[in-house]
Scaffold this motif. Structure first.
Motif, PDB file in Angstrom:
ATOM      1  N   GLY A 221     -13.291   2.611 -17.687  1.00 55.75           N
ATOM      2  CA  GLY A 221     -12.496   2.582 -16.454  1.00 55.75           C
ATOM      3  C   GLY A 221     -12.187   1.140 -16.069  1.00 55.75           C
ATOM      4  N   PRO A 222     -11.571   0.936 -14.914  1.00 52.66           N
ATOM      5  CA  PRO A 222     -11.261  -0.434 -14.468  1.00 52.66           C
ATOM      6  C   PRO A 222     -12.541  -1.247 -14.273  1.00 52.66           C
ATOM      7  N   LEU A 223     -12.490  -2.508 -14.668  1.00 57.44           N
ATOM      8  CA  LEU A 223     -13.686  -3.356 -14.623  1.00 57.44           C
ATOM      9  C   LEU A 223     -14.253  -3.476 -13.207  1.00 57.44           C
ATOM     10  N   ASP A 224     -13.370  -3.655 -12.203  1.00 60.77           N
ATOM     11  CA  ASP A 224     -13.867  -3.776 -10.827  1.00 60.77           C
ATOM     12  C   ASP A 224     -14.489  -2.461 -10.359  1.00 60.77           C
ATOM     13  N   GLY A 225     -13.980  -1.338 -10.900  1.00 57.34           N
ATOM     14  CA  GLY A 225     -14.529  -0.023 -10.551  1.00 57.34           C
ATOM     15  C   GLY A 225     -15.957   0.129 -11.043  1.00 57.34           C
TER      16      GLY A 225
ATOM     17  N   PHE B 191     -18.262  -1.970 -10.906  1.00 58.15           N
ATOM     18  CA  PHE B 191     -19.146  -2.557  -9.890  1.00 58.15           C
ATOM     19  C   PHE B 191     -18.900  -1.927  -8.515  1.00 58.15           C
ATOM     20  N   ASP B 192     -18.230  -0.765  -8.517  1.00 56.04           N
ATOM     21  CA  ASP B 192     -17.933  -0.046  -7.281  1.00 56.04           C
ATOM     22  C   ASP B 192     -17.196  -0.950  -6.285  1.00 56.04           C
ATOM     23  N   TYR B 193     -16.457  -1.878  -6.788  1.00 55.70           N
ATOM     24  CA  TYR B 193     -15.620  -2.813  -6.006  1.00 55.70           C
ATOM     25  C   TYR B 193     -16.454  -3.716  -5.078  1.00 55.70           C
ATOM     26  N   ARG B 194     -17.764  -3.799  -5.354  1.00 55.52           N
ATOM     27  CA  ARG B 194     -18.633  -4.667  -4.526  1.00 55.52           C
ATOM     28  C   ARG B 194     -18.233  -6.133  -4.660  1.00 55.52           C
ATOM     29  N   LEU B 195     -17.686  -6.503  -5.822  1.00 48.90           N
ATOM     30  CA  LEU B 195     -17.333  -7.902  -6.067  1.00 48.90           C
ATOM     31  C   LEU B 195     -15.861  -8.156  -5.772  1.00 48.90           C
ATOM     32  N   GLY B 196     -15.186  -7.184  -5.127  1.00 49.67           N
ATOM     33  CA  GLY B 196     -13.764  -7.331  -4.802  1.00 49.67           C
ATOM     34  C   GLY B 196     -12.900  -6.527  -5.760  1.00 49.67           C
ATOM     35  N   ARG B 197     -11.601  -6.639  -5.575  1.00 49.14           N
ATOM     36  CA  ARG B 197     -10.653  -5.884  -6.402  1.00 49.14           C
ATOM     37  C   ARG B 197      -9.827  -6.836  -7.248  1.00 49.14           C
ATOM     38  N   LEU B 198      -9.629  -6.454  -8.500  1.00 50.47           N
ATOM     39  CA  LEU B 198      -8.774  -7.260  -9.386  1.00 50.47           C
ATOM     40  C   LEU B 198      -7.308  -6.942  -9.100  1.00 50.47           C
ATOM     41  N   GLY B 199      -6.428  -7.897  -9.361  1.00 52.99           N
ATOM     42  CA  GLY B 199      -4.989  -7.671  -9.174  1.00 52.99           C
ATOM     43  C   GLY B 199      -4.415  -7.070 -10.436  1.00 52.99           C
ATOM     44  N   TYR B 200      -3.893  -5.851 -10.346  1.00 59.64           N
ATOM     45  CA  TYR B 200      -3.309  -5.214 -11.521  1.00 59.64           C
ATOM     46  C   TYR B 200      -1.792  -5.229 -11.420  1.00 59.64           C
ATOM     47  N   ARG B 201      -1.159  -5.375 -12.575  1.00 61.09           N
ATOM     48  CA  ARG B 201       0.298  -5.309 -12.653  1.00 61.09           C
ATOM     49  C   ARG B 201       0.682  -3.847 -12.854  1.00 61.09           C
ATOM     50  N   THR B 202       1.586  -3.325 -12.053  1.00 59.05           N
ATOM     51  CA  THR B 202       1.996  -1.942 -12.262  1.00 59.05           C
ATOM     52  C   THR B 202       3.364  -1.696 -11.655  1.00 59.05           C
ATOM     53  N   LEU B 203       3.778  -0.449 -11.642  1.00 56.62           N
ATOM     54  CA  LEU B 203       5.102  -0.075 -11.134  1.00 56.62           C
ATOM     55  C   LEU B 203       4.963   1.161 -10.256  1.00 56.62           C
ATOM     56  N   ASP B 204       5.918   1.337  -9.348  1.00 60.88           N
ATOM     57  CA  ASP B 204       6.020   2.608  -8.625  1.00 60.88           C
ATOM     58  C   ASP B 204       7.144   3.402  -9.278  1.00 60.88           C
ATOM     59  N   PHE B 205       6.938   4.696  -9.422  1.00 57.53           N
ATOM     60  CA  PHE B 205       7.964   5.516 -10.062  1.00 57.53           C
ATOM     61  C   PHE B 205       8.602   6.460  -9.062  1.00 57.53           C
ATOM     62  N   GLU B 206       9.916   6.615  -9.184  1.00 60.15           N
ATOM     63  CA  GLU B 206      10.634   7.637  -8.427  1.00 60.15           C
ATOM     64  C   GLU B 206      11.202   8.591  -9.446  1.00 60.15           C
ATOM     65  N   ARG B 207      11.152   9.888  -9.142  1.00 63.12           N
ATOM     66  CA  ARG B 207      11.608  10.863 -10.125  1.00 63.12           C
ATOM     67  C   ARG B 207      12.961  11.450  -9.740  1.00 63.12           C
ATOM     68  N   PHE B 208      13.885  11.473 -10.697  1.00 65.00           N
ATOM     69  CA  PHE B 208      15.207  12.087 -10.500  1.00 65.00           C
ATOM     70  C   PHE B 208      15.477  13.008 -11.681  1.00 65.00           C
ATOM     71  N   ASN B 209      16.174  14.114 -11.434  1.00 65.75           N
ATOM     72  CA  ASN B 209      16.640  14.963 -12.531  1.00 65.75           C
ATOM     73  C   ASN B 209      18.156  14.853 -12.644  1.00 65.75           C
ATOM     74  N   HIS B 210      18.649  14.593 -13.855  1.00 64.73           N
ATOM     75  CA  HIS B 210      20.094  14.511 -14.086  1.00 64.73           C
ATOM     76  C   HIS B 210      20.418  15.289 -15.351  1.00 64.73           C
ATOM     77  N   ASP B 211      21.631  15.802 -15.433  1.00 63.33           N
ATOM     78  CA  ASP B 211      22.059  16.487 -16.652  1.00 63.33           C
ATOM     79  C   ASP B 211      22.493  15.465 -17.693  1.00 63.33           C
ATOM     80  N   GLY B 212      22.313  15.830 -18.959  1.00 65.66           N
ATOM     81  CA  GLY B 212      22.843  15.014 -20.051  1.00 65.66           C
ATOM     82  C   GLY B 212      22.060  13.731 -20.251  1.00 65.66           C
ATOM     83  N   ASP B 213      22.687  12.808 -20.968  1.00 65.22           N
ATOM     84  CA  ASP B 213      22.047  11.535 -21.292  1.00 65.22           C
ATOM     85  C   ASP B 213      22.337  10.563 -20.151  1.00 65.22           C
ATOM     86  N   HIS B 214      21.445  10.521 -19.199  1.00 64.48           N
ATOM     87  CA  HIS B 214      21.699   9.706 -18.012  1.00 64.48           C
ATOM     88  C   HIS B 214      20.906   8.411 -18.117  1.00 64.48           C
TER      89      HIS B 214
END
Ligand SMILES: Cc1cc2nc3c(=O)[nH]c(=O)nc-3n(C[C@H](O)[C@H](O)[C@H](O)COP(=O)(O)OP(=O)(O)OC[C@H]3O[C@@H](n4cnc5c(N)ncnc54)[C@H](O)[C@@H]3O)c2cc1C
Length: 264
Positions: free
Chosen positions: A231-235, A237-260
Motif C-alpha cells: 500500500g502507500p508508504l505513508d499509509g 505508518f498510519d499517516y503518523r509521520l504526515g502525508r506524502l504528495g502524490y501526483r494524480t488526476l481527477d476523472f469525469e465520465r462521459f458517454n459518446h457514440d462512435g470514436d469520440h
C-alpha cells in the motif's frame, strides 16, 4: 512459511505468485472490493468499453523477462501512447517534440536549428533553478512553459509549479526529433481482457488465498512469518509521520457514440 501480503495490486499479486510457486502459503488482503489495485479494469455494461477505473495504464518495459512474465498471464495488444494536447485553441503533440515546436512557432526548423532556437528562448538569468517553474523557464523559455508545462503541471500535481522542486521537470522531456511515442521502452501494450483479468490469473494458485474488503491491522502480523506491504508508504505508518504528495488526476465520465476523441 506463512506470508501475509497487504494489497492485491500488481505488486502484491506478483510477490504472492512467486512465493506460492516457491512453496509458501500466501494470504493476500485488500481493503478494496476488487483485486488489481490502481490497475483495476472493468468492462462498462452499457458500452462494452474496457475502463481503467483509476487511470489509463499502458504496460511498458525494456526488460524482456518482465514482458515474458506478464504475457504468461494475459494476451497483450500493441499500444503506443501518442499524446495530444490543446494550447491556445490548437492541437499539438506531446511530449514537446520537433512537430510541436515547428507548429507552435510556425517554423520549419531542423533538429539542431530547433535546439539552438529553444536555447535562445531560455532564461539564462536563472543560474540556480529551485522550482519547477524556474527550471522550465531556464530550459525552454516562457512561451513553451506557459503553453505546455504550466497548466499540465498544475492539473497533475494540484499546486503551482513554483511550489514543486526543479527535479520534477525531468518527467517532461523536450525532443528535437519527430518521435511522439510517450514512452521509450521496447515493449509496450495493454492486456486485451484488462488488468483485473491478468491479476486474477496471477493470483490463481492453490497456495494463494485472497480476502477482499479487508483492511490491514497490525495484529494480523502475529499470524504470519512475514508481512509484505504494497500500500502507500505513508499509509504503512498510519499517516503518523504526515502525508506524502502524490501526483494524480481527477476523472469525469462521459458517454459518446462512435470514436469520440476530444481535444480539450
Ligand atoms: C492516474 C494514474 C495513471 C497511471 N498510469 C500508468 C501507466 O500508464 N503505466 C504504468 O506503468 N503505471 C501507471 N500508473 C501507476 C500504476 O497504477 C501503479 O504503478 C500500480 O498500480 C502499482 O501497483 P501496486 O500493486 O504497487 O500498488 P496499488 O495498485 O496501489 O495497489 C495497492 C493495493 O493495496 C491496497 N491497500 C492499501 N492500503 C491497505 C490497507 N491498509 N489494507 C489493505 N489493503 C490496502 C489498496 O487498496 C490497493 O489495492 C498510473 C497511476 C495512476 C494513479
Amino acid at each position: 512459511m506463512r506470508i501475509l501480503l497487504v494489497g492485491a495490486g500488481l505488486s502484491g499479486a506478483v510477490i504472492g505468485r512467486e512465493l506460492a510457486e516457491a512453496g509458501h502459503d500466501c494470504r493476500i488482503i485488500d481493503a478494496r472490493p476488487h483485486i488489481a489495485g490502481n490497475c483495476h479494469t472493468e468492462r462498462d455494461a452499457d458500452t462494452g468499453v474496457m475502463m481503467h477505473v483509476y487511470g489509463p495504464h499502458i504496460f511498458h518495459t525494456d526488460d524482456e523477462g518482465v514482458w515474458d512474465y506478464v504475457n504468461r498471464f494475459a494476451r497483450f495488444m500493441p499500444f503506443q501512447n501518442r499524446v495530444k494536447t490543446t494550447a491556445q485553441g490548437r492541437v499539438y503533440s506531446l511530449p514537446v517534440n520537433l512537430l510541436t515546436i515547428n507548429q507552435f512557432f510556425g517554423t520549419t526548423l531542423r533538429p539542431e536549428e530547433a535546439r539552438a532556437f529553444i536555447e535562445s528562448k531560455a532564461d539564462t538569468t536563472i543560474t540556480d533553478p529551485q522550482s519547477f517553474e524556474d527550471q522550465a523557464l531556464r530550459f525552454v523559455g516562457p512561451e513553451l512553459y506557459e503553453a505546455f508545462f504550466k497548466g499540465y503541471t498544475e492539473k497533475q500535481w494540484g499546486c503551482s509549479p513554483t511550489e514543486l522542486p526543479a527535479s520534477i521537470l525531468k518527467r517532461l522531456p523536450v525532443r528535437f526529433n519527430y518521435d511522439d511515442n510517450y514512452f521509450f521502452h521496447r515493449f509496450q501494450g495493454m492486456p486485451q481482457d484488462g488488468y483485473t483479468a491478468m491479476v486474477a490469473a496471477i493470483l490463481d494458485h492453490p497456495r494463494i488465498k485472497v480476502e477482499l474488503g479487508t483492511e490491514y491491522s497490525p495484529e494480523m502480523a502475529s499470524d504470519a512469518d512475514h508481512v509484505f506491504w504494497s500500500g502507500p508508504l505513508d499509509g504503512y505508518f498510519d499517516y503518523r509521520l504526515g502525508r506524502l504528495g502524490y501526483r494524480t488526476l481527477d476523472f469525469e465520465r462521459f458517454n459518446h457514440d462512435g470514436d469520440h476523441q476530444a481535444a480539450r
